[in-house]
Design an enzyme around this catalytic site. Structure first.
Site, PDB file in Angstrom:
ATOM      1  CB  SER A   1       2.215  15.906  -8.895  1.00 13.01           C
ATOM      2  OG  SER A   1       2.869  15.470  -7.790  1.00 13.01           O
TER       3      SER A   1
ATOM      4  CG  HIS B   1      -0.959  18.178  -6.464  1.00 16.57           C
ATOM      5  ND1 HIS B   1      -2.052  18.137  -6.226  1.00 16.57           N
ATOM      6  CD2 HIS B   1      -0.109  16.926  -6.290  1.00 16.57           C
ATOM      7  CE1 HIS B   1      -1.768  16.921  -4.982  1.00 16.57           C
ATOM      8  NE2 HIS B   1      -1.230  16.229  -5.154  1.00 16.57           N
TER       9      HIS B   1
ATOM     10  CG  ASP C   1       2.529  14.398  -5.013  1.00 14.77           C
ATOM     11  OD1 ASP C   1       1.070  14.272  -3.756  1.00 14.77           O
ATOM     12  OD2 ASP C   1       2.310  14.391  -5.752  1.00 14.77           O
TER      13      ASP C   1
ATOM     14  CG  MET D   1       4.961  11.372  -0.228  1.00 15.76           C
ATOM     15  SD  MET D   1       5.467  10.601  -1.567  1.00 15.76           S
ATOM     16  CE  MET D   1       4.779  10.854  -2.544  1.00 15.76           C
TER      17      MET D   1
ATOM     18  CG  HIS E   1      -1.856  15.172  -1.556  1.00 14.17           C
ATOM     19  ND1 HIS E   1      -1.356  13.849  -2.556  1.00 14.17           N
ATOM     20  CD2 HIS E   1      -2.528  14.096  -0.635  1.00 14.17           C
ATOM     21  CE1 HIS E   1      -1.990  13.249  -1.817  1.00 14.17           C
ATOM     22  NE2 HIS E   1      -2.865  13.114  -0.200  1.00 14.17           N
TER      23      HIS E   1
ATOM     24  CG  MET F   1       0.324  11.546   0.603  1.00 14.14           C
ATOM     25  SD  MET F   1       0.689  11.263  -0.821  1.00 14.14           S
ATOM     26  CE  MET F   1       1.700  12.711  -1.506  1.00 14.14           C
TER      27      MET F   1
ATOM     28  CG  MET G   1      -5.438   9.367  -2.331  1.00 14.19           C
ATOM     29  SD  MET G   1      -4.233  10.657  -3.512  1.00 14.19           S
ATOM     30  CE  MET G   1      -3.153   8.889  -3.852  1.00 14.19           C
TER      31      MET G   1
ATOM     32  CG  ASP H   1      -2.911  12.430  -6.549  1.00 12.60           C
ATOM     33  OD1 ASP H   1      -2.100  12.098  -7.497  1.00 12.60           O
ATOM     34  OD2 ASP H   1      -2.803  13.195  -5.352  1.00 12.60           O
TER      35      ASP H   1
HETATM   36  C1  DX5 Z   1       0.858   9.491  -5.162  1.00  8.49           C
HETATM   37  C2  DX5 Z   1       0.916  11.266  -5.091  1.00  8.49           C
HETATM   38  C3  DX5 Z   1      -0.016  11.728  -6.400  1.00  8.49           C
HETATM   39  C4  DX5 Z   1       1.173  11.797  -7.832  1.00  8.49           C
HETATM   40  C5  DX5 Z   1       0.992  11.607  -9.110  1.00  8.49           C
HETATM   41  O1  DX5 Z   1       1.244   9.361  -4.232  1.00  8.49           O
HETATM   42  O2  DX5 Z   1      -0.215  12.000  -4.646  1.00  8.49           O
HETATM   43  O3  DX5 Z   1       0.000  13.077  -6.696  1.00  8.49           O
HETATM   44  O4  DX5 Z   1       2.586  12.629  -7.816  1.00  8.49           O
HETATM   45  O5  DX5 Z   1       2.010  11.264 -10.036  1.00  8.49           O
HETATM   46  P1  DX5 Z   1       1.616  10.207 -11.662  1.00  8.49           P
HETATM   47  O6  DX5 Z   1      -0.317  11.154 -12.122  1.00  8.49           O
HETATM   48  O7  DX5 Z   1       2.364  10.251 -12.309  1.00  8.49           O
HETATM   49  O8  DX5 Z   1       0.500   9.466 -10.845  1.00  8.49           O
HETATM   50 ZN    ZN Z   2      -0.599  14.233  -4.576  1.00  8.76          ZN
END
Ligand code: DX5
Ligand code: ZN
Length: 215
Positions: free
Chosen positions: A9, A32, A34, A36, A65, A67, A136, A172
């Protein structure tokens, strides 16, 4: 189950040198992404423009991903990047079956992510409409959180729900060399890791160590 897929990620990458950071993980299977929105999760990250930049500088396929509260709004623009996967959150989709099929219509694999408390049952009528289940293993919103041990049971339950279907089981949150063997043993075949990989002095070596530890 096939080869373990590793998806670092970039949330944990140093954004002042994103290009160089992505080169550090050249031996991964995916990148990956993310996204948000500050509504679905209590944090903002980045939007489609950064995903576009990553696409330009990176040869690895994208694992997106979302969110966000309204994933349907972003699917068309993200599909233009021809990612391998677009994953939406179960709780964010009122018409989940429709959303999954709209992702597939672009030739992109469709994923559904479940928060730690979200039951798996809601997926049983859409198993023919999805290509990936993302369990998750932390509450989404931030990198660097602690893995929730109860999620081992959920990974096992997800694996048995999948049965012999061609569906990836991704995990994840809080994954590192300390627990990769257990999550793979429980049934995961696709691993997201942010801070563990990008925080390692040699990220590519960390990725190959993850593969070894999983065996
Ligand atoms: C959390 C994200 C993850 C995050 C994982 O909301 O969806 O992808 O970046 O990071 P680590 O591996 O540091 O938990
Ligand atoms: Zn993620």
């Amino acid at each position: 189950m096939g080869r373990l897929k590793i998806s670092p990620s970039i949330l944990a990458a140093d954004f002042s040198k994103l290009g160089a950071e992505i080169e550090r993980v050249y031996n991964a299977d995916f990148i990956h992404i993310d996204m948000m929105d500050g509504h679905y999760v209590p944090n903002l990250s980045f939007g489609p423009m950064v995903a576009q930049t990553v696409k330009q500088i990176c040869d690895l396929p994208l694992d997106i991903h979302l969110m966000v509260t309204n994933p349907d709004q972003y699917i068309p623009v993200l599909a233009e990047l021809k990612p391998a996967y677009i994953t939406v959150h179960y709780e964010a989709c009122i018409h989940l079956q429709r959303t999954l099929n709209s992702i597939r219509e672009y030739g992109v694999k469709a994923g559904v992510s479940l928060n730690p408390h979200t039951p798996l049952d809601g997926l049983c009528y859409v198993l023919d409409d999805l290509d990936l289940i993302l369990v998750m293993t932390v509450n989404p919103g931030f990198g660097g959180q602690k893995f929730i041990p109860k999620m081992y049971d959920k990974i096992k339950d997800a694996r048995s729900l999948i049965g012999d279907r061609n569906i990836d089981l991704e995990v994840d949150g809080g994954i590192s060399l300390n627990n990769i063997a257990q999550v793979v043993e429980a049934g995961a075949n696709m691993i997201v890791a942010g801070s563990a990989v990008f925080g390692a002095p040699d990220a590519a070596k960390y990725i190959s160590d993850l593969r070894k530890a999983a065996n």
